[in-house]
Design a protein around this motif. Structure first.
Motif, PDB file in Angstrom:
ATOM      1  N   ARG A  96      51.563  41.560  34.066  1.00  0.00           N
ATOM      2  CA  ARG A  96      52.442  41.872  33.429  1.00  0.00           C
ATOM      3  C   ARG A  96      52.919  43.368  33.494  1.00  0.00           C
ATOM      4  NH1 ARG A  96      50.467  39.140  28.914  1.00  0.00           N
ATOM      5  NH2 ARG A  96      49.991  41.108  27.797  1.00  0.00           N
ATOM      6  N   ASN A  97      51.907  44.117  34.039  1.00  0.00           N
ATOM      7  CA  ASN A  97      52.114  45.503  34.183  1.00  0.00           C
ATOM      8  C   ASN A  97      51.980  45.829  35.658  1.00  0.00           C
ATOM      9  OD1 ASN A  97      52.445  47.133  31.800  1.00  0.00           O
ATOM     10  ND2 ASN A  97      51.002  45.626  31.283  1.00  0.00           N
ATOM     11  N   SER A  98      51.954  44.801  36.551  1.00  0.00           N
ATOM     12  CA  SER A  98      51.762  45.153  38.239  1.00  0.00           C
ATOM     13  C   SER A  98      52.395  46.023  38.749  1.00  0.00           C
ATOM     14  CB  SER A  98      51.577  43.588  38.733  1.00  0.00           C
ATOM     15  OG  SER A  98      53.193  43.160  38.692  1.00  0.00           O
ATOM     16  N   GLY A  99      53.895  46.180  38.290  1.00  0.00           N
ATOM     17  CA  GLY A  99      54.677  47.050  38.821  1.00  0.00           C
ATOM     18  C   GLY A  99      54.377  48.596  38.524  1.00  0.00           C
ATOM     19  N   ASN A 100      53.925  49.008  37.132  1.00  0.00           N
ATOM     20  CA  ASN A 100      53.683  49.993  36.744  1.00  0.00           C
ATOM     21  C   ASN A 100      52.147  50.299  37.262  1.00  0.00           C
ATOM     22  OD1 ASN A 100      53.714  52.329  35.075  1.00  0.00           O
ATOM     23  ND2 ASN A 100      52.364  51.131  33.546  1.00  0.00           N
ATOM     24  N   LEU A 101      51.289  49.435  37.571  1.00  0.00           N
ATOM     25  CA  LEU A 101      50.102  49.561  38.154  1.00  0.00           C
ATOM     26  C   LEU A 101      50.386  50.072  39.502  1.00  0.00           C
ATOM     27  CD1 LEU A 101      46.872  49.410  38.292  1.00  0.00           C
ATOM     28  CD2 LEU A 101      47.126  46.959  38.814  1.00  0.00           C
ATOM     29  N   ARG A 102      50.988  49.486  40.334  1.00  0.00           N
ATOM     30  CA  ARG A 102      51.235  50.113  41.757  1.00  0.00           C
ATOM     31  C   ARG A 102      51.780  51.450  41.775  1.00  0.00           C
ATOM     32  NH1 ARG A 102      53.078  44.670  42.037  1.00  0.00           N
ATOM     33  NH2 ARG A 102      55.386  45.531  42.065  1.00  0.00           N
ATOM     34  N   TRP A 103      52.500  51.826  40.864  1.00  0.00           N
ATOM     35  CA  TRP A 103      53.038  53.097  40.763  1.00  0.00           C
ATOM     36  C   TRP A 103      52.357  54.029  40.420  1.00  0.00           C
ATOM     37  CZ3 TRP A 103      53.761  56.680  36.605  1.00  0.00           C
ATOM     38  CH2 TRP A 103      54.625  57.805  36.933  1.00  0.00           C
ATOM     39  N   LYS A 104      51.468  53.797  39.522  1.00  0.00           N
ATOM     40  CA  LYS A 104      50.130  54.678  39.069  1.00  0.00           C
ATOM     41  C   LYS A 104      49.134  55.183  39.994  1.00  0.00           C
ATOM     42  CE  LYS A 104      50.700  54.259  33.848  1.00  0.00           C
ATOM     43  NZ  LYS A 104      49.886  54.048  32.940  1.00  0.00           N
ATOM     44  N   LEU A 105      48.953  54.007  40.890  1.00  0.00           N
ATOM     45  CA  LEU A 105      48.068  54.004  42.321  1.00  0.00           C
ATOM     46  C   LEU A 105      48.721  54.917  43.173  1.00  0.00           C
ATOM     47  CD1 LEU A 105      46.263  50.619  41.817  1.00  0.00           C
ATOM     48  CD2 LEU A 105      45.359  52.862  41.566  1.00  0.00           C
ATOM     49  N   GLY A 106      49.998  55.065  43.426  1.00  0.00           N
ATOM     50  CA  GLY A 106      50.802  55.464  44.308  1.00  0.00           C
ATOM     51  C   GLY A 106      50.593  54.857  45.640  1.00  0.00           C
ATOM     52  N   ASP A 107      50.633  53.590  45.263  1.00  0.00           N
ATOM     53  CA  ASP A 107      50.523  52.638  46.727  1.00  0.00           C
ATOM     54  C   ASP A 107      51.408  51.475  46.644  1.00  0.00           C
ATOM     55  OD1 ASP A 107      49.226  52.244  48.982  1.00  0.00           O
ATOM     56  OD2 ASP A 107      47.260  51.894  48.498  1.00  0.00           O
ATOM     57  N   GLU A 108      52.555  51.500  46.685  1.00  0.00           N
ATOM     58  CA  GLU A 108      53.416  50.595  46.427  1.00  0.00           C
ATOM     59  C   GLU A 108      53.136  49.403  47.284  1.00  0.00           C
ATOM     60  OE1 GLU A 108      58.378  49.400  46.469  1.00  0.00           O
ATOM     61  OE2 GLU A 108      57.408  51.403  47.020  1.00  0.00           O
ATOM     62  N   GLN A 109      52.987  48.069  46.763  1.00  0.00           N
ATOM     63  CA  GLN A 109      52.819  46.856  47.510  1.00  0.00           C
ATOM     64  C   GLN A 109      54.028  46.632  48.363  1.00  0.00           C
ATOM     65  OE1 GLN A 109      51.806  44.008  44.625  1.00  0.00           O
ATOM     66  NE2 GLN A 109      49.678  44.637  44.670  1.00  0.00           N
ATOM     67  N   GLU A 110      53.522  45.876  49.587  1.00  0.00           N
ATOM     68  CA  GLU A 110      54.728  45.467  50.309  1.00  0.00           C
ATOM     69  C   GLU A 110      54.788  43.947  50.095  1.00  0.00           C
ATOM     70  OE1 GLU A 110      56.791  47.092  52.347  1.00  0.00           O
ATOM     71  OE2 GLU A 110      56.074  48.879  51.874  1.00  0.00           O
ATOM     72  N   GLU A 168      43.842  31.238  38.123  1.00  0.00           N
ATOM     73  CA  GLU A 168      44.940  30.680  38.539  1.00  0.00           C
ATOM     74  C   GLU A 168      46.044  31.795  38.262  1.00  0.00           C
ATOM     75  OE1 GLU A 168      46.014  26.805  37.004  1.00  0.00           O
ATOM     76  OE2 GLU A 168      43.954  25.988  37.248  1.00  0.00           O
ATOM     77  N   PHE A 169      47.009  31.794  39.390  1.00  0.00           N
ATOM     78  CA  PHE A 169      47.968  32.683  39.157  1.00  0.00           C
ATOM     79  C   PHE A 169      49.408  32.128  38.953  1.00  0.00           C
ATOM     80  CE2 PHE A 169      44.756  34.292  42.212  1.00  0.00           C
ATOM     81  CZ  PHE A 169      44.407  35.434  41.695  1.00  0.00           C
ATOM     82  N   ALA A 170      50.047  32.866  37.877  1.00  0.00           N
ATOM     83  CA  ALA A 170      51.330  32.207  37.598  1.00  0.00           C
ATOM     84  C   ALA A 170      52.399  32.751  38.372  1.00  0.00           C
ATOM     85  CB  ALA A 170      51.411  32.827  36.085  1.00  0.00           C
ATOM     86  N   ASN A 171      52.348  33.968  39.066  1.00  0.00           N
ATOM     87  CA  ASN A 171      53.336  34.402  40.147  1.00  0.00           C
ATOM     88  C   ASN A 171      52.667  35.157  41.195  1.00  0.00           C
ATOM     89  OD1 ASN A 171      52.725  37.054  38.957  1.00  0.00           O
ATOM     90  ND2 ASN A 171      53.841  36.420  37.117  1.00  0.00           N
ATOM     91  N   LEU A 172      53.500  35.315  42.255  1.00  0.00           N
ATOM     92  CA  LEU A 172      52.903  35.991  43.526  1.00  0.00           C
ATOM     93  C   LEU A 172      52.557  37.467  43.250  1.00  0.00           C
ATOM     94  CD1 LEU A 172      52.518  35.920  46.654  1.00  0.00           C
ATOM     95  CD2 LEU A 172      54.906  36.443  46.793  1.00  0.00           C
ATOM     96  N   ALA A 173      53.199  38.030  42.290  1.00  0.00           N
ATOM     97  CA  ALA A 173      52.982  39.243  42.074  1.00  0.00           C
ATOM     98  C   ALA A 173      51.485  39.527  41.490  1.00  0.00           C
ATOM     99  CB  ALA A 173      54.033  40.062  41.067  1.00  0.00           C
ATOM    100  N   ASN A 181      43.123  37.428  28.962  1.00  0.00           N
ATOM    101  CA  ASN A 181      43.966  38.512  28.293  1.00  0.00           C
ATOM    102  C   ASN A 181      44.176  39.573  28.987  1.00  0.00           C
ATOM    103  OD1 ASN A 181      44.209  36.715  25.915  1.00  0.00           O
ATOM    104  ND2 ASN A 181      42.665  37.748  24.883  1.00  0.00           N
ATOM    105  N   ALA A 182      43.035  40.060  29.607  1.00  0.00           N
ATOM    106  CA  ALA A 182      43.139  41.281  30.564  1.00  0.00           C
ATOM    107  C   ALA A 182      44.005  40.960  31.783  1.00  0.00           C
ATOM    108  CB  ALA A 182      41.647  41.846  30.840  1.00  0.00           C
ATOM    109  N   LEU A 183      43.626  40.006  32.594  1.00  0.00           N
ATOM    110  CA  LEU A 183      44.278  39.748  33.675  1.00  0.00           C
ATOM    111  C   LEU A 183      46.028  39.340  33.477  1.00  0.00           C
ATOM    112  CD1 LEU A 183      41.727  37.267  35.347  1.00  0.00           C
ATOM    113  CD2 LEU A 183      42.255  39.688  36.154  1.00  0.00           C
TER     114      LEU A 183
END
Length: 233
Positions: free
Chosen positions: A219-233, A106-111, A212-214
């Protein structure tokens, strides 16, 4: 005349829900304050109730985001030599369906929901590239249930750039291990206990580590996208 109160997401019909979700997605993409509840209701209906109309709405609403991520993927050109763009989009949603249903997510937020969908795209791309990188004359190996070295070796993901990025966020090795086995290897908790004897106490420990991992990835979704060099739209 009194002010007409808008229905809560759970009481909306599909047309109303799709309209509000679209409005909120546009706000989300512009990094404006948005209400996730309408889009999350679509995810809930699709994944929890297995409603076909909700699943079709989920696909129609977010397939364009998957296309944009693929077009920005660092291995896009190589990936498209082996599979069409539409093929990757369809495979992404298939993996997302299997993963979320198997793990009862289940997802707590859209991100968080979009991050999970994005992970499924990356998995589809990397699995395709791995499959075509093997010599064609190499026979398909027989996989032993209790003797699969690719699963037993904890460091088997250390040469994969995508998983190295994930590892910078999941610093708990056991959490990283569980996410790798579930997401990359496609195993259910019960299968993990069988294929990796002695690593985990029981299925409940695997569920706990997964949650716990998810949560950490969300919580780090923004940092994850930055590191992948692939910003989400």
């Amino acid at each position: 005349m009194g002010i007409k109160m808008e229905k809560p997401p759970e009481d909306m019909n599909f047309s109303e829900l799709a309209s509000r979700c679209s409005q909120e997605i546009n706000k989300f993409r512009r990094k404006e304050q948005s209400d996730d509840s309408y889009c999350l209701e679509i995810f809930r209906r699709a994944l929890k109730t297995h409603n076909e109309e909700a699943w079709a709405m989920l696909y129609n609403t977010f397939s364009e985001s998957v296309r944009l991520w693929l077009r920005r993927h660092q291995y896009r050109e190589a990936a498209l030599r082996h599979e069409s763009e539409q093929g990757y989009v369809d495979d992404t949603f298939k993996r997302f369906w299997q993963w979320t249903c198997n793990q009862h997510l289940e997802f707590a937020n859209l991100a968080g929901a979009l991050s999970a969908l994005h992970l499924c795209l990356n998995s589809a791309v990397m699995d395709t590239l791995r499959a075509y990188s093997r010599p064609k004359e190499e026979p398909i190996p027989e996989i032993s249930l209790f003797n699969d070295e690719s699963l037993v070796t904890e460091d088997s993901y250390n040469t994969d750039e995508f998983w190295l990025v994930i590892a910078t966020i999941l610093t708990n090795k056991r959490e990283l291990r569980v996410i790798y086995l579930i997401f990359h290897c496609g195993l259910k908790p019960k299968e993990i206990t069988l294929r990796c004897p002695g690593e985990f106490t029981d299925e409940q420990e695997i569920y706990r580590l997964t949650r716990n991992a998810l949560d950490r990835l969300r919580r780090n979704s923004g940092n994850l996208r930055w590191k992948l060099g692939d910003e989400q739209e």
